[in-house]
Write a protein that holds these residues in place. Structure first.
Motif, PDB file in Angstrom:
ATOM      1  N   GLY A  99       6.013  -6.810 -17.218  1.00  0.00           N
ATOM      2  CA  GLY A  99       4.638  -7.861 -15.718  1.00  0.00           C
ATOM      3  C   GLY A  99       4.379  -6.579 -15.152  1.00  0.00           C
ATOM      4  N   ILE A 100       3.112  -6.764 -14.726  1.00  0.00           N
ATOM      5  CA  ILE A 100       2.261  -5.667 -13.391  1.00  0.00           C
ATOM      6  C   ILE A 100       1.445  -6.470 -12.925  1.00  0.00           C
ATOM      7  CG2 ILE A 100       0.730  -4.077 -13.391  1.00  0.00           C
ATOM      8  CD1 ILE A 100       0.952  -4.296 -16.843  1.00  0.00           C
ATOM      9  N   ASP A 101       2.028  -7.023 -11.407  1.00  0.00           N
ATOM     10  CA  ASP A 101       0.888  -7.310 -10.320  1.00  0.00           C
ATOM     11  C   ASP A 101       1.125  -6.451  -9.055  1.00  0.00           C
ATOM     12  OD1 ASP A 101       3.514  -7.367  -9.242  1.00  0.00           O
ATOM     13  OD2 ASP A 101       4.301  -8.828  -9.990  1.00  0.00           O
ATOM     14  N   ASP A 102       0.096  -7.032  -8.186  1.00  0.00           N
ATOM     15  CA  ASP A 102      -0.180  -6.294  -7.651  1.00  0.00           C
ATOM     16  C   ASP A 102       0.980  -6.759  -5.835  1.00  0.00           C
ATOM     17  OD1 ASP A 102      -2.595  -4.684  -7.494  1.00  0.00           O
ATOM     18  OD2 ASP A 102      -2.598  -6.803  -7.852  1.00  0.00           O
ATOM     19  N   VAL A 103       1.509  -7.630  -6.589  1.00  0.00           N
ATOM     20  CA  VAL A 103       2.511  -8.339  -5.206  1.00  0.00           C
ATOM     21  C   VAL A 103       3.164  -8.866  -6.065  1.00  0.00           C
ATOM     22  CG1 VAL A 103       1.026 -10.015  -4.324  1.00  0.00           C
ATOM     23  CG2 VAL A 103       3.192  -8.996  -3.483  1.00  0.00           C
ATOM     24  N   SER A 104       4.405  -9.677  -5.875  1.00  0.00           N
ATOM     25  CA  SER A 104       5.255 -10.531  -6.260  1.00  0.00           C
ATOM     26  C   SER A 104       5.984 -11.686  -5.972  1.00  0.00           C
ATOM     27  CB  SER A 104       6.675  -9.364  -6.741  1.00  0.00           C
ATOM     28  OG  SER A 104       6.099  -8.326  -8.614  1.00  0.00           O
ATOM     29  N   ASN A 105       5.605 -11.910  -4.871  1.00  0.00           N
ATOM     30  CA  ASN A 105       6.238 -12.719  -4.119  1.00  0.00           C
ATOM     31  C   ASN A 105       4.773 -13.971  -3.560  1.00  0.00           C
ATOM     32  OD1 ASN A 105       9.304 -12.233  -4.724  1.00  0.00           O
ATOM     33  ND2 ASN A 105       9.261 -10.790  -3.160  1.00  0.00           N
ATOM     34  N   ASP A 106       5.705 -14.654  -3.230  1.00  0.00           N
ATOM     35  CA  ASP A 106       4.554 -15.720  -2.408  1.00  0.00           C
ATOM     36  C   ASP A 106       4.950 -16.355  -1.324  1.00  0.00           C
ATOM     37  OD1 ASP A 106       5.860 -17.628  -3.134  1.00  0.00           O
ATOM     38  OD2 ASP A 106       4.932 -19.013  -3.678  1.00  0.00           O
ATOM     39  N   TRP A 107       6.023 -15.451  -1.107  1.00  0.00           N
ATOM     40  CA  TRP A 107       6.354 -15.908   0.532  1.00  0.00           C
ATOM     41  C   TRP A 107       7.859 -14.170   0.741  1.00  0.00           C
ATOM     42  CZ3 TRP A 107      11.948 -15.159   0.289  1.00  0.00           C
ATOM     43  CH2 TRP A 107      12.404 -14.802  -1.038  1.00  0.00           C
ATOM     44  N   ASN A 108       7.824 -13.863   2.493  1.00  0.00           N
ATOM     45  CA  ASN A 108       8.478 -13.018   3.224  1.00  0.00           C
ATOM     46  C   ASN A 108       7.288 -11.776   2.261  1.00  0.00           C
ATOM     47  OD1 ASN A 108      10.706 -11.763   4.428  1.00  0.00           O
ATOM     48  ND2 ASN A 108      11.786 -11.694   3.005  1.00  0.00           N
ATOM     49  N   THR A 109       6.490 -11.499   2.817  1.00  0.00           N
ATOM     50  CA  THR A 109       5.265 -10.303   1.609  1.00  0.00           C
ATOM     51  C   THR A 109       5.099  -9.876   2.152  1.00  0.00           C
ATOM     52  OG1 THR A 109       5.575 -11.455  -0.275  1.00  0.00           O
ATOM     53  CG2 THR A 109       3.507  -9.893  -0.054  1.00  0.00           C
ATOM     54  N   ASN A 110       5.140  -8.729   2.797  1.00  0.00           N
ATOM     55  CA  ASN A 110       4.354  -7.203   3.864  1.00  0.00           C
ATOM     56  C   ASN A 110       3.144  -7.371   3.083  1.00  0.00           C
ATOM     57  OD1 ASN A 110       6.623  -7.395   5.769  1.00  0.00           O
ATOM     58  ND2 ASN A 110       7.339  -5.458   3.763  1.00  0.00           N
ATOM     59  N   VAL A 111       2.006  -6.803   4.235  1.00  0.00           N
ATOM     60  CA  VAL A 111       1.338  -6.328   4.042  1.00  0.00           C
ATOM     61  C   VAL A 111       0.585  -5.000   3.288  1.00  0.00           C
ATOM     62  CG1 VAL A 111      -0.673  -7.342   6.500  1.00  0.00           C
ATOM     63  CG2 VAL A 111       0.758  -4.753   5.672  1.00  0.00           C
ATOM     64  N   PRO A 112       0.275  -4.727   2.856  1.00  0.00           N
ATOM     65  CA  PRO A 112      -0.216  -3.368   1.454  1.00  0.00           C
ATOM     66  C   PRO A 112       0.640  -1.896   2.449  1.00  0.00           C
ATOM     67  CG  PRO A 112      -1.941  -4.348   1.984  1.00  0.00           C
ATOM     68  CD  PRO A 112      -1.602  -5.585   1.908  1.00  0.00           C
ATOM     69  N   THR A 113       0.423  -1.467   1.727  1.00  0.00           N
ATOM     70  CA  THR A 113       0.583   0.555   2.471  1.00  0.00           C
ATOM     71  C   THR A 113      -0.362   0.750   2.776  1.00  0.00           C
ATOM     72  OG1 THR A 113       2.437   1.401   1.044  1.00  0.00           O
ATOM     73  CG2 THR A 113       0.922   3.065   1.755  1.00  0.00           C
ATOM     74  N   ASP A 114      -1.208   0.665   2.450  1.00  0.00           N
ATOM     75  CA  ASP A 114      -3.108   0.385   2.699  1.00  0.00           C
ATOM     76  C   ASP A 114      -3.872  -0.672   2.526  1.00  0.00           C
ATOM     77  OD1 ASP A 114      -5.502   1.505   3.472  1.00  0.00           O
ATOM     78  OD2 ASP A 114      -5.511   2.752   2.059  1.00  0.00           O
ATOM     79  N   SER A 115      -3.918  -1.369   4.446  1.00  0.00           N
ATOM     80  CA  SER A 115      -5.658  -2.497   3.745  1.00  0.00           C
ATOM     81  C   SER A 115      -6.981  -1.974   3.007  1.00  0.00           C
ATOM     82  CB  SER A 115      -4.870  -3.193   4.504  1.00  0.00           C
ATOM     83  OG  SER A 115      -3.612  -3.900   5.322  1.00  0.00           O
ATOM     84  N   THR A 116      -7.248  -1.805   3.298  1.00  0.00           N
ATOM     85  CA  THR A 116      -8.403  -0.911   2.526  1.00  0.00           C
ATOM     86  C   THR A 116      -8.040  -0.339   1.141  1.00  0.00           C
ATOM     87  OG1 THR A 116      -8.306   1.353   3.354  1.00  0.00           O
ATOM     88  CG2 THR A 116      -8.778  -0.016   5.210  1.00  0.00           C
ATOM     89  N   ASN A 117      -6.730  -0.625   0.965  1.00  0.00           N
ATOM     90  CA  ASN A 117      -6.860  -0.409  -0.693  1.00  0.00           C
ATOM     91  C   ASN A 117      -6.049  -0.558  -1.616  1.00  0.00           C
ATOM     92  OD1 ASN A 117      -7.138   0.590  -3.268  1.00  0.00           O
ATOM     93  ND2 ASN A 117      -7.194   2.889  -3.026  1.00  0.00           N
TER      94      ASN A 117
END
Length: 334
Positions: free
Chosen positions: A82-100
């Motif tokens: 399984g490959i993704d950018d984020v695994s949950n649709d709840w209790n999720t943080n912003v990415p390390t770098d929101s510009t990328n």
């Protein structure tokens, strides 16, 4: 997923004064935010949108044996990714770098690369006897073997990137398997520049100041270092693995037939028959599990899993991974 559309540029908080005092400048971060001129009273502006993708590839095998001479079983094996950018649709943080946000792409948090299951039942040949005591017996077993779930390093204590997000990853060099599957044993930590290999690597990337301040983690030829202030760590998301699951459950059942429509069954069930210790994922170990610099816990808990999966998931009664448990049951069937 979420991104912070008001994130300052990476390194904005690390002014020369901040580097000298080793204290990030919140004022410099806020001044560098894209909407600082229009909305100076806002810091993070989290925006919800369809930024991320996921994919799953799996190969599944199933072998079923219908009842023959009292024996039946079903065996299954799955090889998947399984490959993704984020695994949950709840209790999720912003990415390390929101510009990328594409930097978050990696193995899913629920990625189990290998999984084998076996369920089998054997009806013991019966002999007519008083009270039906030598007939109606069944043996049952269930085997569950699966590889470890991934986990990701998240420094939520320090603002090394200087963006004010407090979701930074460090630099990793070597083989991720060296840091994986350690059970309750933490990853060894070395203070300052006490480790020669860490010092050489930190000098090569101009991060000796971070090394002196945070130390490093080393297992074999692999190491984890804090990046230089104002930079992003090179470590990918979910490149480390926790601990697999290996469980054998067994039961003995005895059936009685009283009439055509009335019967009873007594069951003696043992969960985790071999009483093998199962360790949870370090990411769910609370403070310090996947944070390399959590106050009061670092370096003591990093990479360790001193709890079982059922306890870490707040499900100690029927969750997977507990110590040996025995259950007795009597069932009337009519």
């Amino acid at each position: 997923g979420l991104i912070d559309i008001n994130q300052p540029t990476v390194g904005a908080g690390w002014t020369p004064t901040a580097i000298t005092t080793w204290k990030v400048s919140t004022a410099a971060e806020n001044a560098a935010r894209p909407f600082a001129a229009s909305f100076p009273y806002l810091s993070n502006i989290n925006f919800l949108g369809n930024y991320y993708h996921s994919s799953y590839h799996g190969l599944q095998f199933t072998l079923t044996q219908q009842a023959s001479h009292g024996l039946s079983f079903t065996a299954g094996y799955t090889y998947s990714h399984g490959i993704d950018d984020v695994s949950n649709d709840w209790n999720t943080n912003v990415p390390t770098d929101s510009t990328n946000p594409s930097l978050e792409r990696g193995s899913s948090g629920f990625d189990i690369r290998h999984r084998f299951t076996l369920t089998t039942t054997y009806a013991i040949p019966g002999v007519k006897s008083p009270g039906q005591m030598l007939e109606g017996w069944h043996l049952n077993a269930m085997v569950n073997i699966q590889s470890a779930l991934p986990w990701s390093v998240q420094d939520t204590t320090n603002d090394l990137s200087g963006t004010g997000e407090f979701i930074d990853r460090w630099n990793f060099y070597g083989n991720p398997s060296d840091f994986s599957g350690r059970g309750a044993v933490p990853v060894p930590w070395f203070a300052g520049s006490s480790n020669a290999a860490c010092f050489a690597q930190a000098a090569a990337i101009r991060a000796t100041a971070s090394l002196n301040h945070y130390g490093c983690y080393v297992v074999g030829n692999s190491m984890l270092l804090a990046p230089a202030p104002g930079t992003l760590g090179t470590m990918g998301r979910n490149i480390l693995r926790g601990n697999g699951l290996h469980v054998l459950d067994m039961s003995v059942a005895k059936n009685w037939k009283f009439t055509e429509r009335l019967g009873a069954q007594f069951r003696f069930v043992v969960f985790n028959l071999l009483n093998m210790t199962q360790y949870a994922n370090p990411q769910f170990n609370g403070a310090g599990g996947n944070n390399p610099n959590s106050p009061g816990t670092s370096p003591g808990n990093f990479g360790s899993s001193p709890s079982t999966p059922d306890v870490s998931a707040n499900n100690p009664v029927i969750g997977n991974g507990s110590s040996r448990a025995i259950q007795l049951a009597l069932k009337l069937m009519f």
